[in-house]
Design a protein around this motif. Structure first.
Motif, PDB file in Angstrom:
ATOM      1  N   TYR A  29       0.845  -1.209   0.000  1.00  0.00           N
ATOM      2  CA  TYR A  29       0.000   0.000   0.000  1.00  0.00           C
ATOM      3  C   TYR A  29       0.866   1.240   0.000  1.00  0.00           C
ATOM      4  O   TYR A  29       0.563   2.225  -0.687  1.00  0.00           O
ATOM      5  CB  TYR A  29      -0.932  -0.008   1.202  1.00  0.00           C
ATOM      6  N   LEU A  32       2.067   1.836  -3.432  1.00  0.00           N
ATOM      7  CA  LEU A  32       1.009   2.356  -4.308  1.00  0.00           C
ATOM      8  C   LEU A  32       0.724   3.820  -4.034  1.00  0.00           C
ATOM      9  O   LEU A  32       0.485   4.604  -4.948  1.00  0.00           O
ATOM     10  CB  LEU A  32      -0.259   1.537  -4.110  1.00  0.00           C
ATOM     11  N   LEU A  39       2.073  10.225  -9.735  1.00  0.00           N
ATOM     12  CA  LEU A  39       1.120  10.539 -10.805  1.00  0.00           C
ATOM     13  C   LEU A  39       0.576  11.951 -10.647  1.00  0.00           C
ATOM     14  O   LEU A  39       0.444  12.687 -11.629  1.00  0.00           O
ATOM     15  CB  LEU A  39      -0.026   9.525 -10.800  1.00  0.00           C
ATOM     16  N   PRO A  51       4.952  19.164 -20.751  1.00  0.00           N
ATOM     17  CA  PRO A  51       4.439  17.841 -21.122  1.00  0.00           C
ATOM     18  C   PRO A  51       5.527  16.776 -21.140  1.00  0.00           C
ATOM     19  O   PRO A  51       5.281  15.637 -20.749  1.00  0.00           O
ATOM     20  CB  PRO A  51       3.864  18.054 -22.527  1.00  0.00           C
ATOM     21  N   PHE A  52       6.734  17.152 -21.575  1.00  0.00           N
ATOM     22  CA  PHE A  52       7.800  16.154 -21.652  1.00  0.00           C
ATOM     23  C   PHE A  52       8.140  15.632 -20.266  1.00  0.00           C
ATOM     24  O   PHE A  52       8.255  14.424 -20.042  1.00  0.00           O
ATOM     25  CB  PHE A  52       9.035  16.784 -22.298  1.00  0.00           C
ATOM     26  N   ALA A  55       5.442  13.233 -19.050  1.00  0.00           N
ATOM     27  CA  ALA A  55       5.497  11.894 -19.643  1.00  0.00           C
ATOM     28  C   ALA A  55       6.673  11.113 -19.084  1.00  0.00           C
ATOM     29  O   ALA A  55       6.545   9.938 -18.729  1.00  0.00           O
ATOM     30  CB  ALA A  55       5.605  12.002 -21.165  1.00  0.00           C
ATOM     31  N   ILE A  58       6.121   9.829 -15.572  1.00  0.00           N
ATOM     32  CA  ILE A  58       5.311   8.611 -15.494  1.00  0.00           C
ATOM     33  C   ILE A  58       6.107   7.409 -15.980  1.00  0.00           C
ATOM     34  O   ILE A  58       6.116   6.359 -15.343  1.00  0.00           O
ATOM     35  CB  ILE A  58       4.011   8.766 -16.307  1.00  0.00           C
ATOM     36  N   ILE A  59       6.816   7.572 -17.114  1.00  0.00           N
ATOM     37  CA  ILE A  59       7.517   6.413 -17.673  1.00  0.00           C
ATOM     38  C   ILE A  59       8.617   5.949 -16.727  1.00  0.00           C
ATOM     39  O   ILE A  59       8.731   4.771 -16.418  1.00  0.00           O
ATOM     40  CB  ILE A  59       8.113   6.760 -19.057  1.00  0.00           C
ATOM     41  N   TYR A  61       9.547   7.098 -13.367  1.00  0.00           N
ATOM     42  CA  TYR A  61       9.304   6.857 -11.946  1.00  0.00           C
ATOM     43  C   TYR A  61       8.153   5.892 -11.725  1.00  0.00           C
ATOM     44  O   TYR A  61       8.323   4.858 -11.087  1.00  0.00           O
ATOM     45  CB  TYR A  61       9.060   8.181 -11.221  1.00  0.00           C
ATOM     46  N   THR A  62       6.981   6.204 -12.277  1.00  0.00           N
ATOM     47  CA  THR A  62       5.843   5.329 -12.024  1.00  0.00           C
ATOM     48  C   THR A  62       6.012   4.002 -12.735  1.00  0.00           C
ATOM     49  O   THR A  62       5.727   2.947 -12.185  1.00  0.00           O
ATOM     50  CB  THR A  62       4.551   6.004 -12.499  1.00  0.00           C
ATOM     51  N   GLY A  63       6.506   4.053 -13.978  1.00  0.00           N
ATOM     52  CA  GLY A  63       6.564   2.834 -14.768  1.00  0.00           C
ATOM     53  C   GLY A  63       7.720   1.932 -14.413  1.00  0.00           C
ATOM     54  O   GLY A  63       7.565   0.728 -14.355  1.00  0.00           O
ATOM     55  N   MET A  66       8.906   2.490  -9.574  1.00  0.00           N
ATOM     56  CA  MET A  66       7.890   1.976  -8.659  1.00  0.00           C
ATOM     57  C   MET A  66       7.566   0.517  -8.968  1.00  0.00           C
ATOM     58  O   MET A  66       7.279  -0.273  -8.081  1.00  0.00           O
ATOM     59  CB  MET A  66       6.610   2.790  -8.781  1.00  0.00           C
ATOM     60  N   MET A  67       7.636   0.177 -10.268  1.00  0.00           N
ATOM     61  CA  MET A  67       7.350  -1.204 -10.653  1.00  0.00           C
ATOM     62  C   MET A  67       8.401  -2.123 -10.050  1.00  0.00           C
ATOM     63  O   MET A  67       8.097  -3.224  -9.598  1.00  0.00           O
ATOM     64  CB  MET A  67       7.343  -1.294 -12.180  1.00  0.00           C
ATOM     65  N   LEU A  70       7.535  -2.653  -6.427  1.00  0.00           N
ATOM     66  CA  LEU A  70       6.426  -3.605  -6.302  1.00  0.00           C
ATOM     67  C   LEU A  70       6.908  -5.021  -6.557  1.00  0.00           C
ATOM     68  O   LEU A  70       6.524  -5.971  -5.872  1.00  0.00           O
ATOM     69  CB  LEU A  70       5.350  -3.273  -7.343  1.00  0.00           C
TER      70      LEU A  70
ATOM     71  N   VAL B 136       4.373  15.585 -26.999  1.00  0.00           N
ATOM     72  CA  VAL B 136       4.995  14.318 -26.603  1.00  0.00           C
ATOM     73  C   VAL B 136       3.990  13.176 -26.682  1.00  0.00           C
ATOM     74  O   VAL B 136       4.002  12.268 -25.864  1.00  0.00           O
ATOM     75  CB  VAL B 136       5.549  14.401 -25.177  1.00  0.00           C
ATOM     76  N   SER B 146       2.678   1.837 -19.239  1.00  0.00           N
ATOM     77  CA  SER B 146       3.375   1.425 -18.020  1.00  0.00           C
ATOM     78  C   SER B 146       2.461   1.523 -16.808  1.00  0.00           C
ATOM     79  O   SER B 146       2.657   0.799 -15.829  1.00  0.00           O
ATOM     80  CB  SER B 146       4.639   2.238 -17.817  1.00  0.00           C
ATOM     81  N   TYR B 150       0.477  -1.961 -13.853  1.00  0.00           N
ATOM     82  CA  TYR B 150       0.094  -2.017 -12.443  1.00  0.00           C
ATOM     83  C   TYR B 150      -1.136  -2.886 -12.245  1.00  0.00           C
ATOM     84  O   TYR B 150      -1.221  -3.621 -11.261  1.00  0.00           O
ATOM     85  CB  TYR B 150      -0.220  -0.607 -11.923  1.00  0.00           C
TER      86      TYR B 150
END
Lengths: 253, 452
Positions: A29, A32, A39, A51-52, A55, A58-59, A61-63, A66-67, A70, B136, B146, B150
């Motif tokens: 948790y 998450l 996010l 925007p860059f 993106a 997310i790619i 750090y989150t993708g 963090m993956m 997990l 982008v 990605s 999850y």
């Protein structure tokens, strides 16, 4: 207007996610919640006309990061609890120093704004012609050395992890060929008969019957056989009892 | 190769400035349109896949519900919705419920940057036939993919079942590794198009460039699939890996893991969400393949001779036709290839696809640099020669070692054969005596199968 609404909504979301990160009991948790904070940050970057950065946030750090967290948490196991012993000496002191350093950095960055008037996003990206080209230009000209050093550091860390986790084999890994050879040199090239073959019952404690009706001793489960012989619970069927006795004898040999 | 160029009267290519100016109701119409399109696409996509794969396997496939079995997916969907929604007792309730949502939402979101057509007039408003575009946009698809992982990982973890956990772990590792190779295969497209926005990448494929070789001018074809064929081939493999489709459907390899990460989602709306997300992901990667490599919504050659081919709502039709073809490719692959082993999958992704891709990007960037930079040609050529020489030397080194190993192995096998042939008991192996009566003695030559 839209930016203000987004900010206040995300402020609530990200602060409560950050609190959840600190206070939740299960590690998954917490991970998450960290993902939710990341996010929210990405959306804030997007709203701030970056925007860059959004993106990539997310790619990367989150993708990816963090993956990985997990992944490790899942490999460690569902119900393992955390150890609360601090293994690094002086961890709290160093954490405090790092926190202070970060605070100073933030203060300097914000203070910079007070001292000199801001260039503004349009002014900063105007020369290169757009957000993405402007970042590309900075990364590959002015900050190219720092960029390459950072990538070298990351690769070194990955290699170091691999070297630390690497273990030499004490004997060569048996290949399919070696295993097949060993099997054909043994008494049973074919698989052992499974319980219930030719039997009227396919339970694991019922031995297989050979085509002539006799019991295949090979199929008697060793564990059950020993248990039944020791506890005196041998079945009534004399053939089956004999087979179980023989299986136990062979086991004890 | 001029034929690939759209000859039609100037289509109205949208630029980045055209986005973000729609009134809110136009945006809502577009968003709802995409949602309906995807839902119908999944319904009839499942039907189409089952029908096509049946034909490839010489059977009829669904043909009971409705004409040609068209309503089969509708019936299946209704069945799923009406079934009891089971929460197994030991699952982590929150995450078990959330993971189908986490997997489905990004799948739908990714479609918002897919260009379906040029500027059109929608209820009196001039607007691009695309929900939105960003500088982008292509990176956004990668980011959403990605996040979708999850859903898979958490579904595996929350189920508290070994099969599901293993399926989730496999899937996470697979998707993350294939995403790297996938992102690398976009790089060459970005190099040629000079942008990351989908609408401008489509525009960049409208006219081919020119290359001067030995004083002659050659025009290059406009679709990137020809110019960047290595990138495209790698992308095709990665899109199979990214969507967990055959031959890379190991996360749900039923022979090993029952149903993989969705083992505990027996059959209910939650399972339907997984199914939905899987198909929407397939549509997303197909749409991306079309946008990046097959000229997007622009009409293919014979149609592009017609003046009005790339105007109005017609391009939407060409786009859908291309989607059907790419989706059929997915089905064809599923009907043809077996599932590969997990270590093969990982080795292929990391040791083949990524290095190949990096090498190709290096080569392609060198050619681009040669064309752009007239002044530094000597420097570029020197570096190119150096890299080529280094590659050759590395190849030679590996080749010598591989050949030596092969010779050694052959000698070993030959020696062993000799030894076993001379041994009286065949070395202890259970070999039947070759002079048994039903072998007709050793004198008669054995007739092998396949010669008569």
């Amino acid at each position: 207007m839209g930016e203000t609404i987004t900010f206040w909504v995300l402020a609530v979301v990200s602060v409560s996610a950050a609190l959840g990160l600190v206070f939740s009991r299960k590690a998954v948790y917490s991970a998450l919640m960290l993902g939710a904070v990341m996010l929210s940050l990405a959306v804030l970057y997007a709203v701030q006309d970056a925007p860059f950065l959004a993106a990539v946030q997310i790619i990367v750090y989150t993708g990816a990061v963090m993956m990985l967290f997990l992944f490790v948490l899942m490999l460690v196991g569902v119900d393992s609890s955390d150890s609360l012993v601090e293994t690094i000496r002086g961890q709290r002191l160093w954490a405090m120093i790092a926190g202070l350093g970060f605070a100073v950095l933030v203060a300097l960055a914000v203070g910079n704004l007070v001292v000199a008037p801001p260039t503004g996003l349009a002014g900063a990206t105007q020369g290169a012609g757009g957000n993405v080209p402007a970042i590309a230009e900075l990364i590959f000209t002015r900050h190219v050395f720092a960029f390459e050093v950072a990538s070298a550091l990351l690769i070194t860390a990955a290699l170091a992890a691999m070297v630390l986790a690497h273990r030499e084999r004490s004997r060569p890994k048996p290949t399919q060929k070696v295993l097949a050879r060993a099997r054909f040199l043994s008494d049973h090239p074919s698989p052992l008969p499974g319980p219930g073959t030719y039997a009227r019952n396919n339970a694991v404690d019922m031995p297989a019957l050979l085509p002539d009706g006799s019991i295949s001793e090979l199929s008697v489960n060793r564990v059950i056989a020993r248990h039944e012989a020791e506890e005196g619970g041998l079945p009534e069927d004399p053939k089956l009892a004999e087979a179980i006795r023989q299986a136990v004898e062979e086991e004890s040999k | 190769m001029r034929t690939f160029i759209a000859l039609a009267a100037n289509p109205d290519y949208p630029t980045l400035e055209d986005f973000g100016k729609d009134p809110i109701w136009i945006s809502i119409i577009k968003a709802v349109g995409i949602f309906v399109l995807l839902m119908l696409g999944v319904l009839f996509g499942v039907w189409f896949e089952r029908k096509l794969i049946s034909r490839m396997q010489h059977r009829y496939g669904p043909n009971r519900a409705g004409k040609f079995g068209l309503l089969q997916s509708v019936a299946d969907g209704l069945k799923m919705a009406l079934k009891e929604d089971i929460f197994p007792r030991t699952v982590d309730k929150v995450l078990y419920f959330l993971s189908p949502v986490i997997i489905a939402v990004p799948a739908f979101l990714a479609f918002s940057i897919v260009p379906f057509g040029p500027m059109v007039t929608m209820f009196g408003e001039r607007t691009p036939l695309q929900l939105t575009d960003l500088p982008v946009a292509v990176l956004l698809v990668l980011a959403l993919a990605s996040i979708g992982v999850y859903g898979i990982v958490l579904a595996g973890w929350a189920s508290r079942s070994p099969y599901a956990v293993l399926g989730g772990l496999r899937s996470a590792a697979q998707v993350v590794s294939y995403e790297i190779a996938m992102a690398l295969s976009f790089v060459a497209v970005f190099l040629v198009a000079g942008t990351l926005s989908t609408s401008e990448i489509v525009r960049a494929q409208s006219v081919g460039g020119t290359v001067s070789l030995f004083g002659m001018e050659f025009s290059t074809p406009s679709w990137f699939v020809i110019q960047l064929i290595p990138s495209f081939l790698i992308y095709v493999i990665c899109m199979l890996g990214e969507t967990n489709r055959v031959p890379f459907d190991l996360p749900e390899g039923e022979g090993e893991l029952v149903g993989g990460f969705h083992t505990e989602y027996s059959s209910s709306l939650k399972f339907a969400m997984f199914m939905l997300a899987e198909y929407v992901n397939i549509f997303t990667v197909s749409a991306l393949a079309i946008t990046l490599f097959f000229g997007g919504w622009q009409a293919p050659w014979p149609i592009s001779l017609w003046d009005g081919a790339n105007t109005g709502y017609w391009p939407f039709l060409w786009f859908l036709l291309k989607m059907v073809i790419v989706f059929s490719f997915f089905v064809w692959v599923r009907a043809s290839l077996p599932r590969i082993r997990y270590d093969q999958l990982m080795a292929f992704g990391w040791k083949v696809l990524i290095p190949l891709n990096l090498g190709w990007i290096l080569l392609f960037a060198t050619f681009r640099a040669l064309r752009i930079d007239e002044g530094n040609r000597t420097l570029i050529m020197t570096m190119l020669a150096f890299v080529v020489l280094a590659c050759f030397l590395i190849y030679m080194r590996f080749d010598i070692v591989a050949q030596r190993r092969k010779r050694e192995q052959e000698a070993e096998v030959a020696a062993e054969f000799e030894e076993l042939g001379n041994a009286p008991e065949a070395g202890g192996f259970p070999v039947p005596p070759l002079d048994l009566p039903h072998y007709h003695g050793v004198q008669r030559k054995e007739v092998s199968s396949g010669t008569h």
